[in-house]
Motif scaffolding. Structure first.
Motif, PDB file in Angstrom:
ATOM      1  N   LYS A 137       0.826  -1.213   0.000  1.00 36.14           N
ATOM      2  CA  LYS A 137       0.000   0.000   0.000  1.00 36.14           C
ATOM      3  C   LYS A 137       0.859   1.262   0.000  1.00 36.14           C
ATOM      4  O   LYS A 137       0.441   2.294  -0.509  1.00 36.14           O
ATOM      5  CB  LYS A 137      -0.924   0.023   1.220  1.00 36.14           C
ATOM      6  N   ALA A 138       2.036   1.195   0.594  1.00 38.20           N
ATOM      7  CA  ALA A 138       2.903   2.368   0.720  1.00 38.20           C
ATOM      8  C   ALA A 138       3.762   2.621  -0.523  1.00 38.20           C
ATOM      9  O   ALA A 138       4.400   3.663  -0.636  1.00 38.20           O
ATOM     10  CB  ALA A 138       3.810   2.212   1.944  1.00 38.20           C
ATOM     11  N   TYR A 139       3.780   1.686  -1.462  1.00 37.73           N
ATOM     12  CA  TYR A 139       4.559   1.860  -2.678  1.00 37.73           C
ATOM     13  C   TYR A 139       3.842   2.850  -3.591  1.00 37.73           C
ATOM     14  O   TYR A 139       2.622   2.805  -3.687  1.00 37.73           O
ATOM     15  CB  TYR A 139       4.729   0.505  -3.394  1.00 37.73           C
ATOM     16  N   PRO A 140       4.504   3.775  -4.253  1.00 35.07           N
ATOM     17  CA  PRO A 140       5.940   3.966  -4.459  1.00 35.07           C
ATOM     18  C   PRO A 140       6.591   4.944  -3.485  1.00 35.07           C
ATOM     19  O   PRO A 140       7.760   5.279  -3.636  1.00 35.07           O
ATOM     20  CB  PRO A 140       6.010   4.517  -5.881  1.00 35.07           C
ATOM     21  N   ILE A 141       5.840   5.420  -2.508  1.00 32.42           N
ATOM     22  CA  ILE A 141       6.386   6.403  -1.582  1.00 32.42           C
ATOM     23  C   ILE A 141       7.492   5.800  -0.728  1.00 32.42           C
ATOM     24  O   ILE A 141       8.544   6.395  -0.523  1.00 32.42           O
ATOM     25  CB  ILE A 141       5.272   6.967  -0.678  1.00 32.42           C
ATOM     26  N   LEU A 142       7.251   4.611  -0.232  1.00 34.28           N
ATOM     27  CA  LEU A 142       8.145   3.999   0.737  1.00 34.28           C
ATOM     28  C   LEU A 142       8.725   2.715   0.177  1.00 34.28           C
ATOM     29  O   LEU A 142       7.995   1.896  -0.369  1.00 34.28           O
ATOM     30  CB  LEU A 142       7.337   3.696   2.004  1.00 34.28           C
ATOM     31  N   ARG A 143      10.014   2.558   0.337  1.00 37.44           N
ATOM     32  CA  ARG A 143      10.682   1.325  -0.064  1.00 37.44           C
ATOM     33  C   ARG A 143      11.063   0.567   1.207  1.00 37.44           C
ATOM     34  O   ARG A 143      11.701   1.108   2.103  1.00 37.44           O
ATOM     35  CB  ARG A 143      11.930   1.624  -0.893  1.00 37.44           C
ATOM     36  N   SER A 144      10.643  -0.675   1.283  1.00 40.84           N
ATOM     37  CA  SER A 144      10.824  -1.447   2.511  1.00 40.84           C
ATOM     38  C   SER A 144      12.287  -1.626   2.879  1.00 40.84           C
ATOM     39  O   SER A 144      12.637  -1.601   4.060  1.00 40.84           O
ATOM     40  CB  SER A 144      10.120  -2.793   2.401  1.00 40.84           C
ATOM     41  N   HIS A 145      13.180  -1.797   1.893  1.00 38.43           N
ATOM     42  CA  HIS A 145      14.593  -1.972   2.232  1.00 38.43           C
ATOM     43  C   HIS A 145      15.152  -0.724   2.909  1.00 38.43           C
ATOM     44  O   HIS A 145      16.006  -0.815   3.785  1.00 38.43           O
ATOM     45  CB  HIS A 145      15.426  -2.349   0.998  1.00 38.43           C
ATOM     46  N   ASN A 146      14.641   0.440   2.531  1.00 42.98           N
ATOM     47  CA  ASN A 146      15.082   1.687   3.143  1.00 42.98           C
ATOM     48  C   ASN A 146      14.679   1.725   4.617  1.00 42.98           C
ATOM     49  O   ASN A 146      15.479   2.060   5.490  1.00 42.98           O
ATOM     50  CB  ASN A 146      14.477   2.868   2.368  1.00 42.98           C
ATOM     51  N   VAL A 147      13.431   1.365   4.900  1.00 43.94           N
ATOM     52  CA  VAL A 147      12.961   1.335   6.288  1.00 43.94           C
ATOM     53  C   VAL A 147      13.763   0.313   7.088  1.00 43.94           C
ATOM     54  O   VAL A 147      14.231   0.597   8.189  1.00 43.94           O
ATOM     55  CB  VAL A 147      11.450   1.009   6.355  1.00 43.94           C
ATOM     56  N   LEU A 148      13.945  -0.873   6.536  1.00 45.59           N
ATOM     57  CA  LEU A 148      14.691  -1.916   7.255  1.00 45.59           C
ATOM     58  C   LEU A 148      16.124  -1.496   7.532  1.00 45.59           C
ATOM     59  O   LEU A 148      16.624  -1.693   8.641  1.00 45.59           O
ATOM     60  CB  LEU A 148      14.673  -3.224   6.468  1.00 45.59           C
ATOM     61  N   ASN A 149      16.793  -0.926   6.546  1.00 44.99           N
ATOM     62  CA  ASN A 149      18.178  -0.501   6.747  1.00 44.99           C
ATOM     63  C   ASN A 149      18.285   0.534   7.854  1.00 44.99           C
ATOM     64  O   ASN A 149      19.166   0.445   8.720  1.00 44.99           O
ATOM     65  CB  ASN A 149      18.777   0.059   5.449  1.00 44.99           C
ATOM     66  N   ASN A 150      17.397   1.523   7.841  1.00 44.96           N
ATOM     67  CA  ASN A 150      17.438   2.569   8.860  1.00 44.96           C
ATOM     68  C   ASN A 150      16.988   2.060  10.220  1.00 44.96           C
ATOM     69  O   ASN A 150      17.554   2.432  11.245  1.00 44.96           O
ATOM     70  CB  ASN A 150      16.582   3.765   8.421  1.00 44.96           C
ATOM     71  N   LEU A 151      15.982   1.212  10.238  1.00 44.35           N
ATOM     72  CA  LEU A 151      15.485   0.666  11.499  1.00 44.35           C
ATOM     73  C   LEU A 151      16.515  -0.271  12.128  1.00 44.35           C
ATOM     74  O   LEU A 151      16.713  -0.265  13.347  1.00 44.35           O
ATOM     75  CB  LEU A 151      14.168  -0.072  11.244  1.00 44.35           C
ATOM     76  N   HIS A 152      17.184  -1.032  11.296  1.00 38.31           N
ATOM     77  CA  HIS A 152      18.188  -1.996  11.765  1.00 38.31           C
ATOM     78  C   HIS A 152      19.303  -1.313  12.545  1.00 38.31           C
ATOM     79  O   HIS A 152      19.859  -1.890  13.480  1.00 38.31           O
ATOM     80  CB  HIS A 152      18.756  -2.757  10.568  1.00 38.31           C
ATOM     81  N   GLN A 153      19.609  -0.075  12.180  1.00 36.97           N
ATOM     82  CA  GLN A 153      20.674   0.678  12.861  1.00 36.97           C
ATOM     83  C   GLN A 153      20.249   1.162  14.243  1.00 36.97           C
ATOM     84  O   GLN A 153      21.095   1.474  15.068  1.00 36.97           O
ATOM     85  CB  GLN A 153      21.088   1.879  12.020  1.00 36.97           C
ATOM     86  N   LYS A 154      18.927   1.216  14.496  1.00 38.02           N
ATOM     87  CA  LYS A 154      18.451   1.847  15.727  1.00 38.02           C
ATOM     88  C   LYS A 154      17.629   0.946  16.635  1.00 38.02           C
ATOM     89  O   LYS A 154      17.519   1.210  17.819  1.00 38.02           O
ATOM     90  CB  LYS A 154      17.612   3.070  15.369  1.00 38.02           C
ATOM     91  N   LEU A 155      17.007  -0.082  16.083  1.00 38.79           N
ATOM     92  CA  LEU A 155      16.116  -0.929  16.878  1.00 38.79           C
ATOM     93  C   LEU A 155      16.680  -2.340  16.910  1.00 38.79           C
ATOM     94  O   LEU A 155      16.612  -3.062  15.920  1.00 38.79           O
ATOM     95  CB  LEU A 155      14.699  -0.932  16.281  1.00 38.79           C
ATOM     96  N   ASP A 156      17.243  -2.704  18.060  1.00 42.31           N
ATOM     97  CA  ASP A 156      17.817  -4.052  18.158  1.00 42.31           C
ATOM     98  C   ASP A 156      17.414  -4.767  19.441  1.00 42.31           C
ATOM     99  O   ASP A 156      17.983  -5.773  19.799  1.00 42.31           O
ATOM    100  CB  ASP A 156      19.334  -4.011  18.023  1.00 42.31           C
ATOM    101  N   GLU A 157      16.383  -4.243  20.118  1.00 48.43           N
ATOM    102  CA  GLU A 157      15.938  -4.865  21.362  1.00 48.43           C
ATOM    103  C   GLU A 157      14.843  -5.889  21.149  1.00 48.43           C
ATOM    104  O   GLU A 157      14.614  -6.731  22.006  1.00 48.43           O
ATOM    105  CB  GLU A 157      15.415  -3.810  22.350  1.00 48.43           C
ATOM    106  N   VAL A 158      14.126  -5.788  20.032  1.00 50.44           N
ATOM    107  CA  VAL A 158      12.993  -6.676  19.792  1.00 50.44           C
ATOM    108  C   VAL A 158      13.075  -7.235  18.372  1.00 50.44           C
ATOM    109  O   VAL A 158      13.619  -6.603  17.480  1.00 50.44           O
ATOM    110  CB  VAL A 158      11.644  -5.941  19.993  1.00 50.44           C
ATOM    111  N   PRO A 159      12.511  -8.422  18.153  1.00 51.44           N
ATOM    112  CA  PRO A 159      12.474  -8.976  16.800  1.00 51.44           C
ATOM    113  C   PRO A 159      11.517  -8.178  15.913  1.00 51.44           C
ATOM    114  O   PRO A 159      10.498  -7.669  16.385  1.00 51.44           O
ATOM    115  CB  PRO A 159      11.960 -10.404  16.980  1.00 51.44           C
ATOM    116  N   VAL A 160      11.857  -8.092  14.647  1.00 48.29           N
ATOM    117  CA  VAL A 160      11.056  -7.358  13.666  1.00 48.29           C
ATOM    118  C   VAL A 160      10.751  -8.296  12.503  1.00 48.29           C
ATOM    119  O   VAL A 160      11.645  -8.956  11.973  1.00 48.29           O
ATOM    120  CB  VAL A 160      11.822  -6.120  13.151  1.00 48.29           C
ATOM    121  N   VAL A 161       9.462  -8.338  12.116  1.00 44.47           N
ATOM    122  CA  VAL A 161       9.042  -9.148  10.978  1.00 44.47           C
ATOM    123  C   VAL A 161       8.397  -8.227   9.949  1.00 44.47           C
ATOM    124  O   VAL A 161       7.431  -7.530  10.255  1.00 44.47           O
ATOM    125  CB  VAL A 161       8.022 -10.238  11.377  1.00 44.47           C
ATOM    126  N   LEU A 162       8.945  -8.223   8.745  1.00 43.12           N
ATOM    127  CA  LEU A 162       8.365  -7.474   7.632  1.00 43.12           C
ATOM    128  C   LEU A 162       7.538  -8.428   6.791  1.00 43.12           C
ATOM    129  O   LEU A 162       8.035  -9.459   6.343  1.00 43.12           O
ATOM    130  CB  LEU A 162       9.468  -6.861   6.766  1.00 43.12           C
TER     131      LEU A 162
END
Length: 192
Positions: A137-162
């Protein structure tokens, strides 16, 4: 494996102690992708909702926190008073201009100030499993790899499922089975 078999494995997987301890392979941070044929979008949404309701209304030691990426975009635009402006932009200047304007406004290409990533970080409780939905639904505004790359740098306390409507080879994300994205190496397939 068919979609029903694959969906039936999600709940047992997220209840595994190693998953909840946020350990992927080689004890790396637990980021996972559940890829599926886009024609099963509604079926996947139903299962995500069922699992979330079951876990959150039981006495498990964790909860499910779902972030629909499309709904986040709408919420932020609405909160900032830009939603009507976006509709006008699209009507007058087209989808491409509007998409670029939203990407700029939400700083989606920023490593440090990505508004979507910050939204998720501010609303992620302890002892949860994060479900990221709404990718298609968020395409073409948002690219999931971009969110994952940025989130991966900051959120490491909980598991994340895309939940990804397309294919994930373990190296590459292909949205809707046709739109190739950037390589993404840090996530593991949730179900093999």
């Amino acid at each position: 494996m068919n979609i029903d078999e694959k969906l039936s494995k999600i709940e047992p997987k997220i209840k595994e102690p190693s998953f909840l301890e946020n350990k992927g392979l080689s004890n790396e941070v637990g980021y996972y992708i559940f890829d599926y044929d886009p024609k099963y979008e509604l079926k996947v949404r139903e299962e995500v909702s069922r699992i979330k309701n079951k876990i959150n209304n039981s006495s498990y030691a964790f909860t499910i926190k779902e972030f629909d990426l499309y709904e986040i975009i709408i919420d932020i635009l609405n909160e900032r008073g830009y939603l009507e402006k976006v509709f006008n932009f699209e009507e007058k200047k087209g989808i491409e201009f509007t998409t670029k304007a939203i990407i700029s406004l939400l700083k989606l290409n920023s490593d440090n100030n990505n508004v979507i990533v910050n939204y998720i970080l501010e609303r992620t409780p302890d002892n949860c499993v994060v479900f990221l939905t709404g990718v298609g639904k968020a395409y073409p505004i948002l690219r999931s790899h971009n969110v994952l790359n940025n989130l991966h740098q900051k959120l490491d306390e909980v598991p994340v499922v895309l939940f990804f409507p397309g294919q994930y080879s373990g190296r590459e994300l292909v949205l809707f089975n046709t739109i190739e994205g950037s390589n993404y190496y840090r996530a593991f397939p949730l179900i093999r």
